[in-house]
Design a protein around this motif. Sequence first.
Motif, PDB file in Angstrom:
ATOM      1  N   TYR A  34       0.813  -1.208   0.000  1.00 38.74           N
ATOM      2  CA  TYR A  34       0.000   0.000   0.000  1.00 38.74           C
ATOM      3  C   TYR A  34       0.852   1.266   0.000  1.00 38.74           C
ATOM      4  N   SER A  35       0.569   2.169  -0.889  1.00 35.58           N
ATOM      5  CA  SER A  35       1.167   3.501  -1.032  1.00 35.58           C
ATOM      6  C   SER A  35       2.674   3.507  -1.272  1.00 35.58           C
ATOM      7  N   ARG A  36       3.244   2.398  -1.695  1.00 39.84           N
ATOM      8  CA  ARG A  36       4.680   2.362  -2.024  1.00 39.84           C
ATOM      9  C   ARG A  36       4.845   2.496  -3.538  1.00 39.84           C
ATOM     10  N   ILE A  37       5.715   3.412  -3.931  1.00 42.05           N
ATOM     11  CA  ILE A  37       5.933   3.704  -5.342  1.00 42.05           C
ATOM     12  C   ILE A  37       7.204   3.006  -5.816  1.00 42.05           C
ATOM     13  N   LEU A  38       7.142   2.431  -7.004  1.00 41.70           N
ATOM     14  CA  LEU A  38       8.303   1.823  -7.654  1.00 41.70           C
ATOM     15  C   LEU A  38       8.772   2.765  -8.759  1.00 41.70           C
ATOM     16  N   GLN A  39      10.041   3.093  -8.734  1.00 42.76           N
ATOM     17  CA  GLN A  39      10.634   3.920  -9.782  1.00 42.76           C
ATOM     18  C   GLN A  39      11.465   2.994 -10.666  1.00 42.76           C
ATOM     19  N   TYR A  40      11.377   3.179 -11.983  1.00 40.78           N
ATOM     20  CA  TYR A  40      12.174   2.359 -12.892  1.00 40.78           C
ATOM     21  C   TYR A  40      12.678   3.213 -14.056  1.00 40.78           C
ATOM     22  N   HIS A  41      13.806   2.792 -14.589  1.00 37.09           N
ATOM     23  CA  HIS A  41      14.419   3.461 -15.731  1.00 37.09           C
ATOM     24  C   HIS A  41      14.943   2.366 -16.660  1.00 37.09           C
ATOM     25  N   CYS A  42      14.265   2.150 -17.780  1.00 39.62           N
ATOM     26  CA  CYS A  42      14.632   1.091 -18.715  1.00 39.62           C
ATOM     27  C   CYS A  42      15.148   1.687 -20.018  1.00 39.62           C
ATOM     28  N   LYS A  70      18.359  -7.155 -35.765  1.00 40.44           N
ATOM     29  CA  LYS A  70      18.363  -6.387 -34.521  1.00 40.44           C
ATOM     30  C   LYS A  70      17.895  -7.267 -33.376  1.00 40.44           C
ATOM     31  N   ARG A  71      18.719  -7.412 -32.367  1.00 37.27           N
ATOM     32  CA  ARG A  71      18.327  -8.129 -31.162  1.00 37.27           C
ATOM     33  C   ARG A  71      18.437  -7.168 -29.994  1.00 37.27           C
ATOM     34  N   SER A  72      17.354  -6.992 -29.284  1.00 36.04           N
ATOM     35  CA  SER A  72      17.299  -6.026 -28.193  1.00 36.04           C
ATOM     36  C   SER A  72      17.917  -6.600 -26.925  1.00 36.04           C
ATOM     37  N   ILE A  73      18.587  -5.739 -26.186  1.00 37.86           N
ATOM     38  CA  ILE A  73      19.031  -6.035 -24.829  1.00 37.86           C
ATOM     39  C   ILE A  73      18.541  -4.873 -23.979  1.00 37.86           C
ATOM     40  N   TRP A  74      17.599  -5.164 -23.085  1.00 42.93           N
ATOM     41  CA  TRP A  74      17.016  -4.134 -22.231  1.00 42.93           C
ATOM     42  C   TRP A  74      17.635  -4.202 -20.857  1.00 42.93           C
ATOM     43  N   LYS A  75      18.001  -3.047 -20.307  1.00 44.46           N
ATOM     44  CA  LYS A  75      18.518  -2.938 -18.945  1.00 44.46           C
ATOM     45  C   LYS A  75      17.630  -1.978 -18.175  1.00 44.46           C
ATOM     46  N   CYS A  76      17.335  -2.342 -16.931  1.00 45.22           N
ATOM     47  CA  CYS A  76      16.451  -1.513 -16.102  1.00 45.22           C
ATOM     48  C   CYS A  76      17.062  -1.311 -14.724  1.00 45.22           C
ATOM     49  N   LEU A  77      16.853  -0.128 -14.195  1.00 48.78           N
ATOM     50  CA  LEU A  77      17.224   0.200 -12.824  1.00 48.78           C
ATOM     51  C   LEU A  77      15.927   0.437 -12.066  1.00 48.78           C
ATOM     52  N   PHE A  78      15.732  -0.326 -10.989  1.00 47.61           N
ATOM     53  CA  PHE A  78      14.538  -0.216 -10.161  1.00 47.61           C
ATOM     54  C   PHE A  78      14.914   0.425  -8.838  1.00 47.61           C
ATOM     55  N   ARG A  79      14.047   1.307  -8.325  1.00 53.48           N
ATOM     56  CA  ARG A  79      14.267   1.956  -7.028  1.00 53.48           C
ATOM     57  C   ARG A  79      12.966   1.972  -6.242  1.00 53.48           C
ATOM     58  N   GLU A  91      19.339  -6.888 -16.113  1.00 53.15           N
ATOM     59  CA  GLU A  91      19.251  -6.990 -17.560  1.00 53.15           C
ATOM     60  C   GLU A  91      17.870  -7.572 -17.814  1.00 53.15           C
ATOM     61  N   ALA A  92      16.928  -6.699 -18.064  1.00 51.30           N
ATOM     62  CA  ALA A  92      15.521  -7.080 -18.099  1.00 51.30           C
ATOM     63  C   ALA A  92      15.190  -8.017 -19.244  1.00 51.30           C
ATOM     64  N   TYR A  93      15.902  -7.911 -20.355  1.00 46.95           N
ATOM     65  CA  TYR A  93      15.626  -8.792 -21.486  1.00 46.95           C
ATOM     66  C   TYR A  93      16.905  -9.087 -22.244  1.00 46.95           C
ATOM     67  N   LEU A 131      10.714 -16.289  -9.606  1.00 52.78           N
ATOM     68  CA  LEU A 131      11.768 -16.570  -8.632  1.00 52.78           C
ATOM     69  C   LEU A 131      12.469 -15.272  -8.256  1.00 52.78           C
ATOM     70  N   PRO A 132      12.925 -15.150  -6.991  1.00 51.30           N
ATOM     71  CA  PRO A 132      13.676 -13.940  -6.627  1.00 51.30           C
ATOM     72  C   PRO A 132      15.042 -13.951  -7.307  1.00 51.30           C
ATOM     73  N   VAL A 133      15.346 -12.903  -8.031  1.00 53.43           N
ATOM     74  CA  VAL A 133      16.616 -12.857  -8.764  1.00 53.43           C
ATOM     75  C   VAL A 133      17.529 -11.731  -8.305  1.00 53.43           C
ATOM     76  N   HIS A 134      16.972 -10.661  -7.762  1.00 63.29           N
ATOM     77  CA  HIS A 134      17.787  -9.520  -7.332  1.00 63.29           C
ATOM     78  C   HIS A 134      17.292  -9.035  -5.964  1.00 63.29           C
ATOM     79  N   LEU A 135      18.164  -9.019  -4.999  1.00 60.55           N
ATOM     80  CA  LEU A 135      17.831  -8.442  -3.699  1.00 60.55           C
ATOM     81  C   LEU A 135      17.995  -6.931  -3.795  1.00 60.55           C
ATOM     82  N   TRP A 136      17.273  -6.207  -2.946  1.00 65.37           N
ATOM     83  CA  TRP A 136      17.398  -4.748  -2.924  1.00 65.37           C
ATOM     84  C   TRP A 136      18.708  -4.353  -2.255  1.00 65.37           C
ATOM     85  N   ARG A 137      19.419  -3.420  -2.847  1.00 68.68           N
ATOM     86  CA  ARG A 137      20.650  -2.876  -2.264  1.00 68.68           C
ATOM     87  C   ARG A 137      20.388  -1.444  -1.807  1.00 68.68           C
ATOM     88  N   SER A 138      21.224  -0.978  -0.883  1.00 74.66           N
ATOM     89  CA  SER A 138      21.055   0.415  -0.455  1.00 74.66           C
ATOM     90  C   SER A 138      22.359   1.172  -0.579  1.00 74.66           C
TER      91      SER A 138
END
Length: 138
Positions: A34-42, A70-79, A91-93, A131-138
């Motif tokens: 509830y009320s938590r925002i996810l920020q992402y940059h892909c 053309k083969r895409s490689i997508w990278k995303c930063l989540f906060r 590496e999202a894709y 499956l969990p693949v990335h733990l949150w870092r600070s």
Amino acid sequence: MSRLIFFMLVSAIYFVVNEACKENEIVIKNNLGYSRILQYHCRSGNQNLGVQHLNANSTKIIKFKDDGTKRSIWKCLFRQGINMKFYSEAEAYLPILNYPTIPKYIQCGQLRVYIARLDALYLRMDEYPALPVHLWRS
């Protein structure tokens, strides 16, 4: 006349093959609570979606096509968290090239679902479970 038939046949095959290929998808889900925002940059190559925000229990879908050249490689930063303190990079894709039944130049209908939860960032590929693949870092 035979050249015209050959041209029509090649054109028909080209358009049918391009229409039959489904778009690949990256789905981002915010299940932080509830009320938590996810920020992402892909971003991928020259495509940059910029910094975007996803409200609680919301979903964003990114659709794109790969072809033989053309083969895409997508990278995303989540906060997430207070002042976006916690982050995770992914590496999202990456195209899967080792299916024995699919030629290496065809990348159609692949699905990557990223689910942001408080403990980690989860990934579900195609029909496999999340499956969990990335733990949150600070």
